[in-house]
Each structure stands twice: as C-alpha cells, then as structure tokens.
Write a protein that holds these residues in place. Sequence first.
Motif: not given
Length: 112
Positions: A75-85
């Motif tokens: 998975p795109d870690t940046k995208q996953a982090n952004d969605l989590f935030i």
Amino acid sequence: MDRYRLDYNILAQRIKQARQERGYSQSKLAELAGVSTNTIGKLEISYTTVSLKTILNIANVLEVDINFLVSDTPPDTKQANDLFIESLIQDFTDKDKQLLIQIITAIKTYKQ
C-alpha cells in the motif's frame, strides 16, 4: 489463468490491520458491514471466501480503498497515513483543529 485470483491471505491481513487502526472489534466491523462476527473472524484467518459486495462493504466501513484490501502490491504508506490522520480528526471541532495546528507547529519548531 490466475491473473485475477484474489489472495485471501493478503485480504485477511489488510482487513485486520485496517480494523485495528480504526479501533473496531470484529463484532463492531461485522455489525457495520452487515455480516456475522463469525464471517469477519474467518476472513481474518483466511478461512472463508466472501462476495465482492461484502469486500466493498468492509472497505467502505473501514474507509479504505478496496485496492488496499485486495492488491498484492504494497500500500501507499503516505496515502494510508493521510487517511488515518483524517479519520482521527474527522469529528474535531474547529477549536480542536486549531489546537492541533498549534501542537504540530510547536513540534516542527522544536525539531529544527
């Protein structure tokens, strides 16, 4: 011709990961997705198969892209982090968000 074969081990890992990140129990996810707790439990250990509709429901409840659940690419870690935030602050008031901005600004200043 296994080009479009679903890897249930990846699906299992990703559902469990997303569920835990959202702070949901298996029973809460099951309730929101309209399936049994038993189904979620079996999915998380790759012991059952489910319909595309069920996978879509789970993705929607967990607020993740379905590709995250079914793709064998990382998975795109940046995208996953952004969605989590985004999911963490979704119910913040404007006052809460201003406080968060001040905290982040202070952290950035401290790190410099």
